[in-house]
Design a protein around this motif. Sequence first.
Motif, PDB file in Angstrom:
ATOM      1  N   GLN A 288      78.911 -39.206 -24.267  1.00 26.58           N
ATOM      2  CA  GLN A 288      78.311 -40.094 -25.265  1.00 26.58           C
ATOM      3  C   GLN A 288      77.826 -41.407 -24.645  1.00 26.58           C
ATOM      4  N   ASN A 289      78.286 -41.684 -23.431  1.00 24.29           N
ATOM      5  CA  ASN A 289      78.020 -42.999 -22.841  1.00 24.29           C
ATOM      6  C   ASN A 289      77.007 -42.937 -21.698  1.00 24.29           C
ATOM      7  N   TRP A 290      76.521 -44.108 -21.346  1.00 23.50           N
ATOM      8  CA  TRP A 290      75.657 -44.248 -20.178  1.00 23.50           C
ATOM      9  C   TRP A 290      76.453 -44.902 -19.058  1.00 23.50           C
ATOM     10  N   THR A 291      76.136 -44.506 -17.812  1.00 23.11           N
ATOM     11  CA  THR A 291      76.755 -45.185 -16.668  1.00 23.11           C
ATOM     12  C   THR A 291      75.679 -45.533 -15.656  1.00 23.11           C
ATOM     13  N   LEU A 292      76.012 -46.484 -14.795  1.00 21.36           N
ATOM     14  CA  LEU A 292      75.153 -46.784 -13.657  1.00 21.36           C
ATOM     15  C   LEU A 292      75.377 -45.685 -12.632  1.00 21.36           C
ATOM     16  N   THR A 293      74.319 -45.150 -12.069  1.00 21.01           N
ATOM     17  CA  THR A 293      74.460 -44.138 -11.015  1.00 21.01           C
ATOM     18  C   THR A 293      74.720 -44.838  -9.682  1.00 21.01           C
ATOM     19  N   SER A 294      74.983 -44.047  -8.638  1.00 18.18           N
ATOM     20  CA  SER A 294      75.152 -44.668  -7.318  1.00 18.18           C
ATOM     21  C   SER A 294      73.846 -45.340  -6.903  1.00 18.18           C
ATOM     22  N   ARG A 295      72.716 -44.770  -7.287  1.00 23.20           N
ATOM     23  CA  ARG A 295      71.429 -45.413  -6.953  1.00 23.20           C
ATOM     24  C   ARG A 295      71.254 -46.727  -7.710  1.00 23.20           C
ATOM     25  N   GLY A 296      71.716 -46.743  -8.950  1.00 24.42           N
ATOM     26  CA  GLY A 296      71.654 -47.967  -9.738  1.00 24.42           C
ATOM     27  C   GLY A 296      72.521 -49.049  -9.099  1.00 24.42           C
ATOM     28  N   ARG A 297      73.727 -48.675  -8.679  1.00 20.75           N
ATOM     29  CA  ARG A 297      74.629 -49.639  -8.033  1.00 20.75           C
ATOM     30  C   ARG A 297      74.064 -50.134  -6.705  1.00 20.75           C
ATOM     31  N   ASP A 298      73.454 -49.197  -6.005  1.00 24.29           N
ATOM     32  CA  ASP A 298      72.827 -49.510  -4.740  1.00 24.29           C
ATOM     33  C   ASP A 298      71.734 -50.576  -4.908  1.00 24.29           C
ATOM     34  N   ALA A 299      70.895 -50.359  -5.916  1.00 24.38           N
ATOM     35  CA  ALA A 299      69.802 -51.306  -6.192  1.00 24.38           C
ATOM     36  C   ALA A 299      70.381 -52.681  -6.542  1.00 24.38           C
TER      37      ALA A 299
END
Length: 337
Positions: free
Chosen positions: A320-331
């Motif tokens: 049900q939720n959204w998360t930051l991906t590793s690429r999002g965290r990387d950016a």
Amino acid sequence: MHRLFAARLALVCLLPVLPLAAQPFHFPTANHSLLEKGAEEKFFVGTAGKPWTSGTFGCVRSDGRQIHEGLDIRCQRRDKKGEPVDPILATADGTVAYVSSNPSLSNYGKYIVLRHQVEGLEICSLYAHLSSIQAGLKPGQTVKAGEPVGIMGRTSNTRERISQERAHVHFELDLFINEQFPDWFKKSRPGERNDHGVWNGQNLVGLDPRLILLAQHAQGAKFSLVEFIRGQTELCRVLVREKNLSWAGRFPALLRRNPVTEKEGVAGYEISLNYNAVAFQLTPRAASEIKGAGRFQLLAVNAAEQEKNPGRHLVARAGQNWTLTSRGRDALELLAR
Ligand SMILES: [Zn+2]
């Protein structure tokens, strides 16, 4: 900023009839077909076997799963052997930031980066796959809008060569992300080479040059690059718990005022990212306004925008939720340095 304002004020007082700044960006070649209705095929070059849209900016590669951060602009002039010879022109007044003349060191092939000041904001332009670079062009040198800086080519270090038929310049308009890119690269891309210091394409985040060229054509002197950037669609909003964000210092025009931090000090930033991870709006936050302890917190996701433009894979749905991906965290890690 202050001095600029004073200079502008003086100009306004002394020369009240002076027109507003001319359109800031010139086309990087003599190909202006973008401005002709329905002439996209004369302007863009698609990837092999794909329509012209795959040569535009955005999530246009691999069925939308991959982003292309520039425009592939079609060749108009060829020599007897069919090789492209279109002069490549500086898109605006500026200075040379980087010249990469060894084509084997990048999928950009031979490329150059120029930096420009537009409305007090630094924007970079990049021209790739060149066959040659204007003789003597060196970092630090000034260039004028429309000045030739190289010749179109089809250089690249990718295994699949750019065919003669697809000859183009890959043109980007970018914001520079971080001076500490080489450190970040070493940590986050172990074993990979960075031959370009801070002028690696991964340290430049692209805006859509097609939209910019069309908007300034339509709006004339009313066009504002700052407004264009501020007007991006939010893909997600994140909180970055970092007091000193170099992006905030570099692009003060994208900062919003917050009376709370003016009183209590800054503990982090709430950042709106567009689908290409351009941080287009930043609100400083005080410690008293921040809930949760994470260094990066995902505050909101625009699901429709993520569905439309998923190519950077910054966020993902987890139940049900959204998360930051590793690429999002990387950016964010690169942005937050
Ligand atoms: Zn390209």
